[in-house]
Design a protein around this motif. Structure first.
Motif, mmCIF file in Angstrom:
data_model
loop_
_atom_site.group_PDB
_atom_site.id
_atom_site.type_symbol
_atom_site.label_atom_id
_atom_site.label_comp_id
_atom_site.label_asym_id
_atom_site.label_seq_id
_atom_site.Cartn_x
_atom_site.Cartn_y
_atom_site.Cartn_z
ATOM 1 N N PRO A 1 0.822 -1.218 0.000
ATOM 2 C CA PRO A 1 0.000 0.000 0.000
ATOM 3 C C PRO A 1 0.853 1.265 0.000
ATOM 4 N N GLU A 2 0.419 2.269 -0.765
ATOM 5 C CA GLU A 2 1.225 3.480 -0.930
ATOM 6 C C GLU A 2 1.521 4.195 0.376
ATOM 7 N N LYS A 3 0.614 4.077 1.324
ATOM 8 C CA LYS A 3 0.829 4.773 2.601
ATOM 9 C C LYS A 3 2.103 4.293 3.291
ATOM 10 N N ARG A 4 2.646 3.138 2.848
ATOM 11 C CA ARG A 4 3.852 2.585 3.455
ATOM 12 C C ARG A 4 5.137 3.235 2.913
ATOM 13 N N TYR A 5 5.085 3.726 1.682
ATOM 14 C CA TYR A 5 6.344 4.167 1.072
ATOM 15 C C TYR A 5 6.313 5.535 0.415
ATOM 16 N N LEU A 6 5.127 6.082 0.147
ATOM 17 C CA LEU A 6 5.053 7.314 -0.640
ATOM 18 C C LEU A 6 5.483 8.521 0.188
ATOM 19 N N MET A 7 6.606 9.129 -0.202
ATOM 20 C CA MET A 7 7.102 10.362 0.430
ATOM 21 C C MET A 7 6.597 11.539 -0.400
ATOM 22 N N ASN A 8 5.471 12.106 0.012
ATOM 23 C CA ASN A 8 4.788 13.069 -0.847
ATOM 24 C C ASN A 8 4.465 14.366 -0.115
ATOM 25 N N ASN A 9 4.093 15.336 -0.906
ATOM 26 C CA ASN A 9 3.525 16.588 -0.412
ATOM 27 C C ASN A 9 2.572 17.059 -1.500
ATOM 28 N N GLU B 1 13.532 2.509 0.093
ATOM 29 C CA GLU B 1 13.262 3.275 1.312
ATOM 30 C C GLU B 1 11.759 3.494 1.475
ATOM 31 N N ILE B 2 11.261 3.238 2.693
ATOM 32 C CA ILE B 2 9.846 3.410 2.972
ATOM 33 C C ILE B 2 9.668 4.377 4.140
ATOM 34 N N ARG B 3 8.423 4.669 4.455
ATOM 35 C CA ARG B 3 8.135 5.637 5.519
ATOM 36 C C ARG B 3 8.438 5.012 6.883
ATOM 37 N N PRO B 4 9.113 5.730 7.753
ATOM 38 C CA PRO B 4 9.400 5.191 9.085
ATOM 39 C C PRO B 4 8.157 5.228 9.970
ATOM 40 N N SER B 5 8.312 4.823 11.211
ATOM 41 C CA SER B 5 7.214 4.853 12.169
ATOM 42 C C SER B 5 6.672 6.274 12.310
ATOM 43 N N GLN B 6 5.337 6.413 12.353
ATOM 44 C CA GLN B 6 4.740 7.727 12.466
ATOM 45 C C GLN B 6 3.428 7.637 13.234
ATOM 46 N N VAL B 7 3.071 8.714 13.923
ATOM 47 C CA VAL B 7 1.851 8.797 14.719
ATOM 48 C C VAL B 7 1.002 9.942 14.177
#
Length: 899
Positions: free
Chosen positions: A306-314, A884-890
């Motif tokens: 799923p994109e929420k795991r890796y997409l570094m976006n703005n 590279e994917i998105r790290p832990s986030q809250v």
């Protein structure tokens, strides 16, 4: 085609041998017809319905069924009438009934709506039957409904095929771009989801021209509905934000949706503007607009998660759609839409390739490639559509403007660690940039006018597109393409003008419609390119000034039969292709002039109430496209130099066929389909490339006849168990294909390679809402792949699996605890790479205000890389890819409905 014939013979031999039809009329004691009476056919002594029908306004019915029994029970039920039952023989016959009155005073009535009902070609699903406490939008529920699935891109499928229309209260506001409504329409506003099978969206053709696709209509609880969905969220990574505002209005005369979404937490909301459904060809020409991209930077890999795991976006995405009736006649509709996207994406990946042995292509050793990107895009769109869709006429005009402004950046490094050190191999570094503006304007017109007993159709399509692209690359130690330059600048400008016009007349006789048609398709294309090295323009071998013009007059006749059970559509076109390629720099002119017959066939047959068999077959030719040949070399990417010789223009012949068997039974909530497709392509050109260790390649064409094919078999069965509130489905797919290529080795020898692939997938889907304190969604797919090539006689097998678990607990009223577990594994030989992700969430619902307060912890394990492994049978090489994917986030989010 022989396999397709065998498949059809098998279908009909299995299901046509014992088919019977019973028809008749049902009246009351005064002889008045009784509408909406139910007629069921049951096996004697069994409480099992094998077929059913509902009487029309004239009291008439017809029920078709298949059973080996010699006799069946025919049962009739109607409101305020005594039920009637009769034992009849299993044969074609007419049975009329006169029912006696049975009025009963009802003191108290408790109505329990059916979860799935069928009337004619429309299947209705009660959305409440499939909704869990954690579901908030239509998209959450839609994928849980039997027979319906949703692709990753948002496309809605019914029985494995994409829908052709998405309506809300019978109106097509979004014109195919229904992602915004699907993702933002609250479930509380929806009453039913209706699937209209064999849906022909053009009303004047509904009894004349069959359709193979289904449509979906979202039936709201109120005829006039103001609704919508909003979210506001913030988080830490170190700072995250998410804002969604989507108010909607659905009335009897007007509908509108306004949408603004922005985030930097990995959600590609801009895709909601993509076209996912394209309607009928009679509505004119529709398609997803895009730039004609000749050039690109080297791009980092993206993972299959799923994109929420890796997409570094703005991203910022705005859209607005409005539908209204501009005139007194409700048959006319005016639709206007606009959208704008501003997006920035960062990507990084690392690829490590190990060559096990020395080959004619590469020496043994390890090569590591790192790629990093900054991708910037701006896109704008405006569209105006005016439509009249009535039983007595059709008109649709669509005017669309698109603008794209892309700026891509990248850098690539290649490092060598060879088994035997090679001083000629030095580490390579490349800085890359691409600027690519595009402008498109197009207009599509289609009208159908009744003339006595005939239907006259005129269609016109005009489009103009202008593309400009500049690719720049600065090199360090890069000589693989035979140059010692430090910088390349590749510039391209191209333009395309298309004009398509046609006229047809439809003659109807009973259920048969014959439509002769004539048309003229024109395409005029120009391209200029120049390659600069260290700021200096290179010679004619690296320049182009070409024209590619196509003239395609055609004539065809279509035969369409629309019956109660049998639908047939046959098109017999005769196409005359005239293609002229001109190279103005080299005074070179190549032409193709061909007249070919390109028939297509589609047929479907409904039988035994719940069964449907359908098939498609077609033959078509292609003689290349704009950009398929050019005589000056083009640096299509910083490590790929392409030269496509025009000594012979492409000629491709394609045969494709498919067959499908479906079973849709809303009485026992069972859906089933089996599908088969075969594609055979004959070409006169093969791509020829010389690979380099850095990943660079020099690409040309070789003129050799070759045949490639693909064959797919699939089956899916799904059932809803109302007693356990469980929806489950299982699917299987097997695909075989081959392809041809020519690779030039280090000794300048051409190696002709046929690659073969076999892929198999098993998928299981399961969701359950039986317990009031829990809901569960679980999906798992397992895949196996086998690759081989005849050049090395080398065979490789790999496998993997992907599963997703969504568990929601409701320990206390208005409190929800959620757990998400995504797991993707790839296996190559003894190496298994597992990528596991866990999310945890807590949500409190302020029931009175219908507001959710959610805190979510994503990627609890703080996994920072996604890894895969693969093997190349030609190079005897193993590649390990790290992304590279998105790290832990809250994230803390407030979610609410607008009304």
């Amino acid at each position: 085609m022989r396999k397709l014939s065998i498949l059809f013979a098998l279908f009909f031999s299995l299901f046509m041998w014992a088919q019977s039809s019973i028809s008749g009329k049902i009246v009351d004691e005064d002889g008045k017809p009784i509408p909406s009476a139910s007629v069921t056919v049951e096996e004697p002594g069994k409480d099992a319905i094998i077929a059913y029908s509902i009487t029309n306004i004239k009291g008439e019915y017809k029920v078709t069924f298949t059973t080996p029994e010699q006799n069946v029970d025919l049962k009739i039920k109607a409101f305020n009438q005594k039920p009637s039952q009769k034992a009849v023989k299993n044969e074609n016959q007419t049975q009329n009934f006169t029912l006696q009155p049975d009025a009963t005073e009802i003191k108290e009535v408790k109505l329990k709506a059916k979860m799935i009902t069928k009337r004619g070609d429309t299947i209705s699903y009660d959305i409440k039957a499939f909704e869990s406490k954690s579901d908030r939008t239509l998209a959450d529920v839609l994928k849980k409904i039997p027979g319906i699935d949703v692709n990753k891109d948002g496309t809605v499928l019914y029985q494995g095929e994409a829908i052709n229309k998405f309506y809300v209260n019978g109106k097509d506001l979004m014109e195919g771009g229904y992602g915004t409504i699907n993702n933002s329409l609250p479930t509380g506003a929806v009453s039913k989801v209706e699937v209209m099978e064999n849906h022909q969206p053009v009303k004047i053709l509904q009894d004349k021209v069959p359709s193979e696709n289904a449509a979906i209509n979202i039936k709201l609880k109120k005829a006039v509905t103001m609704t919508g969905r909003g979210e506001v969220g913030v988080g830490m990574e170190p700072f995250l934000y998410n804002l969604k505002l989507t108010p909607m209005f659905f009335g009897q005369k007007n509908q509108w949706v306004v949408n603004y979404k922005t985030n930097n937490n990995g959600e590609s909301v801009e895709r909601e503007g993509n076209m996912l459904a394209f309607g009928s060809r009679w509505e004119g020409r529709r398609g997803q607009s895009a730039g004609n991209y000749w050039l690109s930077v080297d791009k980092a890999s993206t993972p299959n998660i799923p994109e929420k795991r890796y997409l570094m976006n703005n991203v910022h995405f705005f859209s607005a759609n409005i539908l209204t009736n501009p005139f007194k006649s409700k048959e006319w509709e005016l639709k206007a839409s606009t959208s704008y996207t501003n997006n920035a994406i960062n990507r990084d990946s690392n690829r490590e390739t190990i060559y096990e042995i020395d080959t004619d292509f590469f020496k043994a050793g390890k090569i590591t490639t790192t790629e990093s990107n900054n991708l910037y895009s701006n896109a704008a769109k405006g569209e105006i559509i005016i439509t009249k869709n009535a039983k007595k006429g059709f008109f649709k005009n669509t005017t669309t403007w698109n603008g794209f402004w892309n700026e891509d950046r990248g850098n690539t490094s290649t490092r060598y660690n060879m088994a035997v050190p090679d001083p000629t191999l030095k580490d390579i570094f490349i800085d890359e940039s691409l600027s690519a503006p595009t402008g498109i304007i197009k207009n599509s017109l289609s009208t159908i006018i009744p003339w006595k007993e005939k239907l006259v159709n005129f269609m016109s399509y005009l489009s103009y597109q202008k593309d400009r692209q500049t690719l720049s690359a600065e090199y360090e130690n890069f000589t693989d393409l035979g140059s010692g330059f430090d910088r390349f600048d590749q510039r391209i400008s191209s333009s395309t003008l298309n004009a398509n016009h046609s006229a047809s007349v439809g003659f109807s006789y009973k259920r048969l419609t014959i439509t002769p048609e004539v048309g003229l398709n024109l395409s005029f294309n120009e391209m200029n390119s120049q390659l600069f090295a260290d700021g200096n323009l290179l010679g004619i071998g690296y320049q182009n000034n070409i024209k590619w013009n196509e003239i395609n007059p055609y004539t065809q006749v279509g035969f369409n039969y629309k019956g109660n059970a049998l639908n047939l559509s046959i098109n017999l076109p005769l196409n005359m292709y005239g293609i002229d390629y001109k190279d103005l720099l080299r005074s070179k002119d190549s032409e193709i002039s061909k007249t070919v017959f390109e028939p297509t066939f589609y047929g479907s047959f409904d039988f035994a109430s719940f069964w449907k068999v359908s098939g498609y077959g077609g033959l078509n030719y292609r003689y290349g496209d704009f950009g398929s040949v050019y005589d000056g070399s083009i640096l299509t990417s910083p490590k790929s130099l392409n030269f496509r010789d025009s000594n012979l223009l492409p000629e491709n012949r394609n045969i494709n066929s498919s067959a499908r068997l479906e079973y849709r039974n809303p009485l026992n909530n069972l859906f089933f389909n089996v599908r088969y497709s075969y594609n055979d392509t004959k070409k006169n050109i093969i791509t020829k490339s010389r690979p380099f260790a850095s990943g660079a390649s020099a690409v040309t064409l070789e003129f050799i006849d070759n045949n490639s094919f693909s064959q797919t078999e699939s089956a899916e069965i799904g059932k809803y168990f109302p007693k356990f509130k469980t929806n489950a489905s299982v699917s299987f797919t097997n695909r075989d294909s081959n392809s041809f290529s020519i690779l030039v080795d280090q000794n300048n020898v051409d190696n002709y390679i046929e690659s073969k692939n076999n892929a198999q997938t098993v998928a299981v889907k399961f969701n359950n809402t039986y317990f009031s304190w829990m809901s569960l969604d679980y999906n798992i797919s397992l895949n196996w792949n086998k690759n081989s090539d005849d050049y090395r006689n080398n065979v490789n097998k790999n496998s993997g699996w992907n599963h997703n678990l969504n568990l929601f607990l409701y320990p206390i009223e208005n409190h929800t605890v959620g757990l998400v577990w995504d797991d993707v594994t790839t296996s190559q030989g003894a190496t298994n790479l597992r990528n596991s992700f866990y999310d945890l969430s807590y949500q409190y619902t302020w029931a009175k205000k219908k507001i959710d307060f959610e805190i979510k912890w994503l990627n609890i394990g703080n996994k920072k890389l996604y890894e895969t492994i693969s093997y190349n049978t030609t190079y005897f090489s193993t590649t390990r890819n790290s992304i590279e994917i998105r790290p832990s986030q809250v994230m803390f989010t407030v979610k609410f409905n607008f009304k």
